[in-house]
Design a protein around this motif. Structure first.
Motif, PDB file in Angstrom:
ATOM      1  N   HIS A  25       0.814  -1.210   0.000  1.00 28.84           N
ATOM      2  CA  HIS A  25       0.000   0.000   0.000  1.00 28.84           C
ATOM      3  C   HIS A  25       0.849   1.261   0.000  1.00 28.84           C
ATOM      4  O   HIS A  25       0.471   2.266  -0.604  1.00 28.84           O
ATOM      5  N   ARG A  26       1.994   1.233   0.704  1.00 31.58           N
ATOM      6  CA  ARG A  26       2.850   2.418   0.785  1.00 31.58           C
ATOM      7  C   ARG A  26       4.304   2.051   0.513  1.00 31.58           C
ATOM      8  O   ARG A  26       5.161   2.162   1.391  1.00 31.58           O
ATOM      9  N   PRO A  27       4.626   1.623  -0.700  1.00 34.42           N
ATOM     10  CA  PRO A  27       6.009   1.229  -1.004  1.00 34.42           C
ATOM     11  C   PRO A  27       6.984   2.392  -0.904  1.00 34.42           C
ATOM     12  O   PRO A  27       8.189   2.170  -0.745  1.00 34.42           O
ATOM     13  N   ASP A  28       6.486   3.613  -0.975  1.00 29.77           N
ATOM     14  CA  ASP A  28       7.365   4.776  -0.864  1.00 29.77           C
ATOM     15  C   ASP A  28       7.967   4.918   0.531  1.00 29.77           C
ATOM     16  O   ASP A  28       8.988   5.589   0.703  1.00 29.77           O
ATOM     17  N   LEU A  29       7.370   4.255   1.517  1.00 29.00           N
ATOM     18  CA  LEU A  29       7.867   4.364   2.888  1.00 29.00           C
ATOM     19  C   LEU A  29       8.731   3.177   3.302  1.00 29.00           C
ATOM     20  O   LEU A  29       9.264   3.164   4.404  1.00 29.00           O
ATOM     21  N   VAL A  30       8.853   2.186   2.415  1.00 23.53           N
ATOM     22  CA  VAL A  30       9.515   0.936   2.796  1.00 23.53           C
ATOM     23  C   VAL A  30      10.721   0.665   1.901  1.00 23.53           C
ATOM     24  O   VAL A  30      10.585   0.546   0.686  1.00 23.53           O
ATOM     25  N   ARG A  31      11.885   0.560   2.536  1.00 26.63           N
ATOM     26  CA  ARG A  31      13.112   0.266   1.793  1.00 26.63           C
ATOM     27  C   ARG A  31      13.283  -1.231   1.565  1.00 26.63           C
ATOM     28  O   ARG A  31      13.838  -1.673   0.558  1.00 26.63           O
ATOM     29  N   GLY A  32      12.831  -2.031   2.533  1.00 24.98           N
ATOM     30  CA  GLY A  32      12.942  -3.476   2.430  1.00 24.98           C
ATOM     31  C   GLY A  32      11.966  -4.123   3.396  1.00 24.98           C
ATOM     32  O   GLY A  32      11.572  -3.522   4.399  1.00 24.98           O
ATOM     33  N   LEU A  33      11.565  -5.359   3.090  1.00 25.36           N
ATOM     34  CA  LEU A  33      10.566  -6.068   3.884  1.00 25.36           C
ATOM     35  C   LEU A  33      11.155  -7.375   4.399  1.00 25.36           C
ATOM     36  O   LEU A  33      11.711  -8.156   3.630  1.00 25.36           O
ATOM     37  N   ALA A  34      11.034  -7.601   5.705  1.00 24.34           N
ATOM     38  CA  ALA A  34      11.499  -8.844   6.319  1.00 24.34           C
ATOM     39  C   ALA A  34      10.301  -9.607   6.864  1.00 24.34           C
ATOM     40  O   ALA A  34       9.538  -9.078   7.674  1.00 24.34           O
ATOM     41  N   LEU A  35      10.130 -10.837   6.417  1.00 25.67           N
ATOM     42  CA  LEU A  35       9.030 -11.699   6.848  1.00 25.67           C
ATOM     43  C   LEU A  35       9.605 -12.830   7.691  1.00 25.67           C
ATOM     44  O   LEU A  35      10.330 -13.686   7.171  1.00 25.67           O
ATOM     45  N   VAL A  36       9.306 -12.842   8.975  1.00 28.74           N
ATOM     46  CA  VAL A  36       9.865 -13.820   9.895  1.00 28.74           C
ATOM     47  C   VAL A  36       8.770 -14.785  10.333  1.00 28.74           C
ATOM     48  O   VAL A  36       7.775 -14.369  10.933  1.00 28.74           O
ATOM     49  N   ALA A  37       8.944 -16.069  10.027  1.00 25.75           N
ATOM     50  CA  ALA A  37       7.961 -17.092  10.401  1.00 25.75           C
ATOM     51  C   ALA A  37       6.553 -16.653  10.000  1.00 25.75           C
ATOM     52  O   ALA A  37       5.614 -16.717  10.782  1.00 25.75           O
ATOM     53  N   THR A  38       6.428 -16.201   8.769  1.00 22.88           N
ATOM     54  CA  THR A  38       5.162 -15.664   8.278  1.00 22.88           C
ATOM     55  C   THR A  38       4.434 -16.707   7.429  1.00 22.88           C
ATOM     56  O   THR A  38       4.958 -17.152   6.410  1.00 22.88           O
ATOM     57  N   PRO A  39       3.223 -17.099   7.823  1.00 21.24           N
ATOM     58  CA  PRO A  39       2.489 -18.091   7.028  1.00 21.24           C
ATOM     59  C   PRO A  39       1.926 -17.463   5.756  1.00 21.24           C
ATOM     60  O   PRO A  39       1.465 -16.326   5.773  1.00 21.24           O
ATOM     61  N   TRP A  40       1.965 -18.214   4.685  1.00 24.28           N
ATOM     62  CA  TRP A  40       1.315 -17.762   3.452  1.00 24.28           C
ATOM     63  C   TRP A  40       0.290 -18.793   2.971  1.00 24.28           C
ATOM     64  O   TRP A  40      -0.840 -18.449   2.677  1.00 24.28           O
ATOM     65  N   ASP A  41       0.706 -20.045   2.913  1.00 27.66           N
ATOM     66  CA  ASP A  41      -0.251 -21.109   2.607  1.00 27.66           C
ATOM     67  C   ASP A  41      -0.683 -21.722   3.943  1.00 27.66           C
ATOM     68  O   ASP A  41       0.017 -22.536   4.527  1.00 27.66           O
ATOM     69  N   PHE A  42      -1.866 -21.318   4.413  1.00 29.27           N
ATOM     70  CA  PHE A  42      -2.328 -21.737   5.733  1.00 29.27           C
ATOM     71  C   PHE A  42      -2.790 -23.189   5.755  1.00 29.27           C
ATOM     72  O   PHE A  42      -3.018 -23.743   6.831  1.00 29.27           O
ATOM     73  N   HIS A  43      -2.924 -23.808   4.599  1.00 23.47           N
ATOM     74  CA  HIS A  43      -3.317 -25.209   4.522  1.00 23.47           C
ATOM     75  C   HIS A  43      -2.175 -26.083   4.008  1.00 23.47           C
ATOM     76  O   HIS A  43      -2.408 -27.206   3.564  1.00 23.47           O
ATOM     77  N   ALA A  44      -0.955 -25.584   4.100  1.00 25.23           N
ATOM     78  CA  ALA A  44       0.175 -26.343   3.565  1.00 25.23           C
ATOM     79  C   ALA A  44       0.363 -27.654   4.309  1.00 25.23           C
ATOM     80  O   ALA A  44       0.768 -28.659   3.725  1.00 25.23           O
ATOM     81  N   GLU A  45       0.112 -27.663   5.590  1.00 28.77           N
ATOM     82  CA  GLU A  45       0.212 -28.882   6.398  1.00 28.77           C
ATOM     83  C   GLU A  45      -0.965 -28.905   7.365  1.00 28.77           C
ATOM     84  O   GLU A  45      -1.353 -27.878   7.918  1.00 28.77           O
ATOM     85  N   GLY A  46      -1.540 -30.070   7.552  1.00 24.65           N
ATOM     86  CA  GLY A  46      -2.613 -30.229   8.533  1.00 24.65           C
ATOM     87  C   GLY A  46      -3.869 -29.447   8.210  1.00 24.65           C
ATOM     88  O   GLY A  46      -4.516 -28.892   9.103  1.00 24.65           O
ATOM     89  N   ALA A  47      -4.256 -29.407   6.949  1.00 28.28           N
ATOM     90  CA  ALA A  47      -5.395 -28.584   6.531  1.00 28.28           C
ATOM     91  C   ALA A  47      -6.690 -29.001   7.221  1.00 28.28           C
ATOM     92  O   ALA A  47      -7.497 -28.145   7.608  1.00 28.28           O
ATOM     93  N   ILE A  48      -6.899 -30.298   7.390  1.00 30.30           N
ATOM     94  CA  ILE A  48      -8.139 -30.763   8.016  1.00 30.30           C
ATOM     95  C   ILE A  48      -8.230 -30.286   9.453  1.00 30.30           C
ATOM     96  O   ILE A  48      -9.269 -29.777   9.905  1.00 30.30           O
TER      97      ILE A  48
END
Length: 220
Positions: A25-48
């Motif tokens: 949303h505001r890339p003008d304010l961000v020089r770099g992004l660090a994602l630490v232990a961030t889920p993206w596929d929430f059903h990658a394991e143990g979906a049921i």
């Protein structure tokens, strides 16, 4: 203003998803992004299991007064249920420690930190549980904020992704799912779990030192 220009934005756990959205949303304010232990596929394991727990938690939220924030204890029940024997294993190990040992003191500090926290805004909790854990919208490319689809491949900035290899809250496959959607991300692979990666023994060497070095590199 304090930094004198764009900053490195770091998000831990689900804060990484929110940080990613903020950076888009505001890339003008961000020089770099660090994602630490961030889920993206929430059903990658143990979906049921995840879907079953999500349905249970959604029902629990309905028992709260309308619009009331969600207590941290209720959220802890959800995440503890992902690995129901974890607390038992941890505290059995703690019981074998010398009471005044450095290991015991560290255990208490980390447990206090990981179980503390303010209540979560009701709408945020409902959206995260329903749209992320329930419907898995980020991995499906359907998560939207306002009119904007949150698409990692739209990021035009350096990105670092830290993937803990012994994490039960955010399985490695869930955190690594964002990597193919990013442009040449820097990857840190931690050997510890969800909390230990941030605050456990060796966290400085395995996470914070390389993260600080990356931040210095992109500042040039």
């Amino acid at each position: 203003e304090a930094a004198g220009g764009p900053v490195v934005l770091l998000g831990y756990w689900m804060g990484g998803n929110l940080a990613l959205a903020a950076a888009l949303h505001r890339p003008d304010l961000v020089r770099g992004l660090a994602l630490v232990a961030t889920p993206w596929d929430f059903h990658a394991e143990g979906a049921i299991l995840i879907r079953a727990l999500t349905n249970l938690m959604t029902g629990s939220l309905a028992l709260l007064p309308p619009g009331a924030p969600v207590p941290v204890d209720l959220l802890q029940i959800f995440f503890a249920s992902i690995d129901p024997t974890l607390s038992d294993r941890k505290f059995r190990r703690f019981a074998r420690m010398e009471t005044d040992s450095a290991a015991a003191q560290r255990f208490v500090l980390i447990e206090d930190w990981s179980n503390d926290g303010p209540p979560l805004a009701r709408k945020v909790a409902e959206d995260c549980l329903r749209d992320w854990y329930g419907r898995n919208l980020p991995a499906r490319g359907e998560w939207r904020l306002g009119q904007k689809t949150i698409a990692p491949n739209d990021l035009d900035m350096p990105v670092l992704v830290a993937v803990p290899r012994a994490d039960r809250i955010v399985p490695p496959a869930s955190a690594a799912a964002v990597l193919p959607l990013l442009r040449e991300p820097r990857v840190i692979e931690g050997r510890s779990g969800h909390v230990a990666m941030m605050a456990g023994i060796g966290a400085e060497q395995s996470l914070w030192d390389p993260l600080a070095q990356w931040a210095r590199e992109i500042a040039v």
